[in-house]
Design an enzyme around this catalytic site. Structure first.
Site, mmCIF file in Angstrom:
data_model
loop_
_atom_site.group_PDB
_atom_site.id
_atom_site.type_symbol
_atom_site.label_atom_id
_atom_site.label_comp_id
_atom_site.label_asym_id
_atom_site.label_seq_id
_atom_site.Cartn_x
_atom_site.Cartn_y
_atom_site.Cartn_z
ATOM 1 N N LYS A 1 -5.967 7.323 7.992
ATOM 2 C CA LYS A 1 -7.149 7.201 7.130
ATOM 3 C C LYS A 1 -8.259 6.428 7.837
ATOM 4 O O LYS A 1 -9.408 6.853 7.876
ATOM 5 C CB LYS A 1 -6.800 6.480 5.814
ATOM 6 C CG LYS A 1 -5.740 7.154 4.997
ATOM 7 C CD LYS A 1 -5.474 6.436 3.690
ATOM 8 C CE LYS A 1 -4.909 5.035 3.817
ATOM 9 N NZ LYS A 1 -3.580 4.982 4.435
ATOM 10 N N ARG B 1 -5.893 3.769 -5.106
ATOM 11 C CA ARG B 1 -4.462 3.686 -4.835
ATOM 12 C C ARG B 1 -3.640 3.767 -6.113
ATOM 13 O O ARG B 1 -2.434 3.598 -6.064
ATOM 14 C CB ARG B 1 -4.150 2.323 -4.196
ATOM 15 C CG ARG B 1 -4.504 2.207 -2.733
ATOM 16 C CD ARG B 1 -3.437 2.695 -1.864
ATOM 17 N NE ARG B 1 -2.932 1.874 -0.805
ATOM 18 C CZ ARG B 1 -3.581 1.421 0.252
ATOM 19 N NH1 ARG B 1 -4.863 1.565 0.380
ATOM 20 N NH2 ARG B 1 -2.943 0.792 1.207
ATOM 21 N N ARG C 1 0.807 0.372 16.330
ATOM 22 C CA ARG C 1 -0.645 0.238 16.120
ATOM 23 C C ARG C 1 -1.141 -1.126 16.623
ATOM 24 O O ARG C 1 -0.512 -2.145 16.443
ATOM 25 C CB ARG C 1 -0.977 0.344 14.638
ATOM 26 C CG ARG C 1 -2.443 -0.044 14.369
ATOM 27 C CD ARG C 1 -2.906 0.209 12.968
ATOM 28 N NE ARG C 1 -1.955 -0.109 11.953
ATOM 29 C CZ ARG C 1 -1.980 0.403 10.729
ATOM 30 N NH1 ARG C 1 -2.910 1.253 10.393
ATOM 31 N NH2 ARG C 1 -1.064 0.047 9.849
ATOM 32 N N ARG D 1 -1.263 -5.960 13.281
ATOM 33 C CA ARG D 1 -1.423 -6.402 11.900
ATOM 34 C C ARG D 1 -0.136 -7.047 11.420
ATOM 35 O O ARG D 1 0.949 -6.537 11.677
ATOM 36 C CB ARG D 1 -1.752 -5.196 11.012
ATOM 37 C CG ARG D 1 -3.233 -4.957 10.920
ATOM 38 C CD ARG D 1 -3.608 -3.706 10.210
ATOM 39 N NE ARG D 1 -2.867 -3.395 9.000
ATOM 40 C CZ ARG D 1 -3.137 -2.329 8.234
ATOM 41 N NH1 ARG D 1 -4.121 -1.526 8.579
ATOM 42 N NH2 ARG D 1 -2.431 -2.071 7.159
ATOM 43 N N ARG E 1 5.705 -0.582 2.058
ATOM 44 C CA ARG E 1 4.416 0.085 1.811
ATOM 45 C C ARG E 1 4.628 1.581 1.568
ATOM 46 O O ARG E 1 4.005 2.167 0.691
ATOM 47 C CB ARG E 1 3.459 -0.146 2.995
ATOM 48 C CG ARG E 1 2.869 -1.555 2.986
ATOM 49 C CD ARG E 1 2.440 -2.015 4.360
ATOM 50 N NE ARG E 1 1.414 -1.219 4.958
ATOM 51 C CZ ARG E 1 1.189 -1.136 6.275
ATOM 52 N NH1 ARG E 1 1.933 -1.845 7.112
ATOM 53 N NH2 ARG E 1 0.237 -0.398 6.745
HETATM 54 P P1 AP5 Z 1 -4.645 4.362 10.982
HETATM 55 O O1 AP5 Z 1 -5.868 5.185 11.110
HETATM 56 O O2 AP5 Z 1 -4.750 2.887 11.151
HETATM 57 O O3 AP5 Z 1 -3.887 4.739 9.598
HETATM 58 P P2 AP5 Z 1 -4.189 4.318 8.101
HETATM 59 O O4 AP5 Z 1 -3.855 5.493 7.249
HETATM 60 O O5 AP5 Z 1 -5.556 3.737 7.968
HETATM 61 O O6 AP5 Z 1 -3.055 3.236 7.923
HETATM 62 P P3 AP5 Z 1 -3.035 1.815 7.206
HETATM 63 O O7 AP5 Z 1 -1.736 1.195 7.603
HETATM 64 O O8 AP5 Z 1 -4.294 1.062 7.473
HETATM 65 O O9 AP5 Z 1 -2.952 2.231 5.741
HETATM 66 P P4 AP5 Z 1 -2.500 1.329 4.592
HETATM 67 O O10 AP5 Z 1 -2.891 2.187 3.467
HETATM 68 O O11 AP5 Z 1 -1.100 0.868 4.602
HETATM 69 O O12 AP5 Z 1 -3.302 -0.023 4.862
HETATM 70 P P5 AP5 Z 1 -4.606 -0.641 4.219
HETATM 71 O O13 AP5 Z 1 -5.288 -1.396 5.263
HETATM 72 O O14 AP5 Z 1 -5.357 0.368 3.431
HETATM 73 O O15 AP5 Z 1 -3.565 4.959 12.007
HETATM 74 C C1 AP5 Z 1 -2.284 4.366 12.118
HETATM 75 C C2 AP5 Z 1 -1.822 4.416 13.587
HETATM 76 O O16 AP5 Z 1 -1.636 5.778 13.954
HETATM 77 C C3 AP5 Z 1 -2.868 3.866 14.571
HETATM 78 O O17 AP5 Z 1 -2.202 3.235 15.630
HETATM 79 C C4 AP5 Z 1 -3.618 5.122 15.084
HETATM 80 O O18 AP5 Z 1 -4.108 4.948 16.404
HETATM 81 C C5 AP5 Z 1 -2.504 6.149 15.039
HETATM 82 N N1 AP5 Z 1 -2.992 7.487 14.720
HETATM 83 C C6 AP5 Z 1 -3.979 7.831 13.838
HETATM 84 N N2 AP5 Z 1 -4.123 9.171 13.795
HETATM 85 C C7 AP5 Z 1 -3.190 9.685 14.663
HETATM 86 C C8 AP5 Z 1 -2.830 11.017 15.038
HETATM 87 N N3 AP5 Z 1 -3.447 12.072 14.527
HETATM 88 N N4 AP5 Z 1 -1.841 11.167 15.947
HETATM 89 C C9 AP5 Z 1 -1.178 10.087 16.475
HETATM 90 N N5 AP5 Z 1 -1.479 8.801 16.156
HETATM 91 C C10 AP5 Z 1 -2.484 8.603 15.243
HETATM 92 O O19 AP5 Z 1 -3.952 -1.639 3.170
HETATM 93 C C11 AP5 Z 1 -3.239 -2.768 3.569
HETATM 94 C C12 AP5 Z 1 -2.783 -3.543 2.330
HETATM 95 O O20 AP5 Z 1 -3.939 -3.950 1.569
HETATM 96 C C13 AP5 Z 1 -1.935 -2.762 1.326
HETATM 97 O O21 AP5 Z 1 -0.572 -2.792 1.673
HETATM 98 C C14 AP5 Z 1 -2.238 -3.507 0.036
HETATM 99 O O22 AP5 Z 1 -1.530 -4.713 -0.027
HETATM 100 C C15 AP5 Z 1 -3.708 -3.832 0.166
HETATM 101 N N6 AP5 Z 1 -4.593 -2.788 -0.352
HETATM 102 C C16 AP5 Z 1 -5.502 -2.060 0.372
HETATM 103 N N7 AP5 Z 1 -6.172 -1.226 -0.444
HETATM 104 C C17 AP5 Z 1 -5.669 -1.416 -1.691
HETATM 105 C C18 AP5 Z 1 -5.952 -0.837 -2.957
HETATM 106 N N8 AP5 Z 1 -6.890 0.128 -3.101
HETATM 107 N N9 AP5 Z 1 -5.279 -1.272 -4.027
HETATM 108 C C19 AP5 Z 1 -4.365 -2.248 -3.923
HETATM 109 N N10 AP5 Z 1 -4.025 -2.840 -2.740
HETATM 110 C C20 AP5 Z 1 -4.678 -2.427 -1.641
#
Ligand code: AP5
Length: 223
Positions: free
Chosen positions: A15, A90, A129, A165, A176
């Site tokens: 994402k 979410r 990552r 992270r 997660r």
């Molecule tokens: P990346 O692009 O970083 O993936 P992502 O989907 O953004 O993953 P996140 O781990 O950031 O998602 P998340 O939803 O758990 O975390 P968030 O920060 O939102 O890619 C991942 C890896 O893969 C990277 O190394 C990249 O290089 C690689 N990659 C990407 N595309 C690729 C491809 N095509 N092929 C190969 N490799 C690839 O949330 C964190 C925490 O915040 C949550 O756990 C929660 O506690 C809180 N939170 C955030 N938003 C909310 C919400 N709306 N409501 C409640 N709690 C929330």
């Protein structure tokens, strides 16, 4: 009224990678709730104390807190011409709140793009990552390492240190993913009913994923 795009998908689905690229190309803000929360944690704000236990354990931050943060962010002037949302909504409550927030500006979200990746690959991706501490560029030690092979950001001469992270450890990753599978269904149903859900294969190269995302966005623009 500008483009309003939501990027959906499991933790690690790409994402952030895709949302950043899309927002940069369109010149609109990339709004990631995860990034906003991490900024609070690193600045040690009052809000950070409330969200820290949830982030640490891989649980979702309560809807009430998350919705308030997003509502404030979407109300800023730079969002008038559109935005790319990453990591929000979410839950069904967040989805409905987003619809209410956007209702005054027209028909609401233009497209919800869901990146689909098998769980095994998600676990492998998150474990490898690394993120630039300066500019936030996302790398992967296995799939997308910085040029030169070091632990420094190679983007536009940034040179920032690449860091892992704290929630990218095996237990938290599993938690997660568990929560994602338990809670995401109603969000997809909601956007499917509205006829704006686009499912994209996320287990191909980031460039191929981006080309598909671009096609969808171009289709929305001309509609
Ligand atoms: P990346 O692009 O970083 O993936 P992502 O989907 O953004 O993953 P996140 O781990 O950031 O998602 P998340 O939803 O758990 O975390 P968030 O920060 O939102 O890619 C991942 C890896 O893969 C990277 O190394 C990249 O290089 C690689 N990659 C990407 N595309 C690729 C491809 N095509 N092929 C190969 N490799 C690839 O949330 C964190 C925490 O915040 C949550 O756990 C929660 O506690 C809180 N939170 C955030 N938003 C909310 C919400 N709306 N409501 C409640 N709690 C929330």
């Amino acid at each position: 009224m500008g483009l309003r795009i939501v990027i959906l998908g499991a933790p690690g689905a790409g994402k952030g990678t895709q949302a950043r690229k899309l927002a940069e190309k369109r010149g609109i803000p990339h709004i990631s709730t995860g990034d906003i929360f991490r900024a609070h944690l690193s600045e040690g704000t009052e809000f950070a104390r409330q969200i820290d236990p949830y982030m640490k354990s891989g649980a979702l931050v309560p809807d009430e807190l998350t919705i308030a943060i997003v509502e404030e962010r979407l109300g800023r002037p730079d969002c008038r011409d559109g935005y790319v949302l990453d990591g929000f909504p979410r839950s069904l409550e967040q989805t409905q709140a987003l619809e209410r927030m956007t209702a005054s500006q027209g028909p609401g979200i233009d497209a919800a793009i869901d990146l689909r990746v098998p769980d095994d690959e998600l676990v492998a991706r998150m474990g490898a990552r690394r993120t630039c501490a300066e500019c936030g560029t996302i790398y992967n030690l296995k799939f997308n390492p910085p040029k030169g092979g070091g632990m420094r950001c190679d983007r536009n001469g940034c040179g920032g240190q690449l860091v892992q992270r704290p929630d990218d450890n095996e237990d938290t990753i599993r938690q997660r993913l568990f929560i994602y599978h338990k809670t995401a269904g109603p969000i997809y149903e909601y956007y499917e009913e509205r006829g704006i859900l686009h499912i994209v294969r996320g287990d191909v190269s980031p460039e191929v994923v981006f080309a598909t995302v671009e096609d969808i966005v171009c289709g929305v623009e001309v509609a």
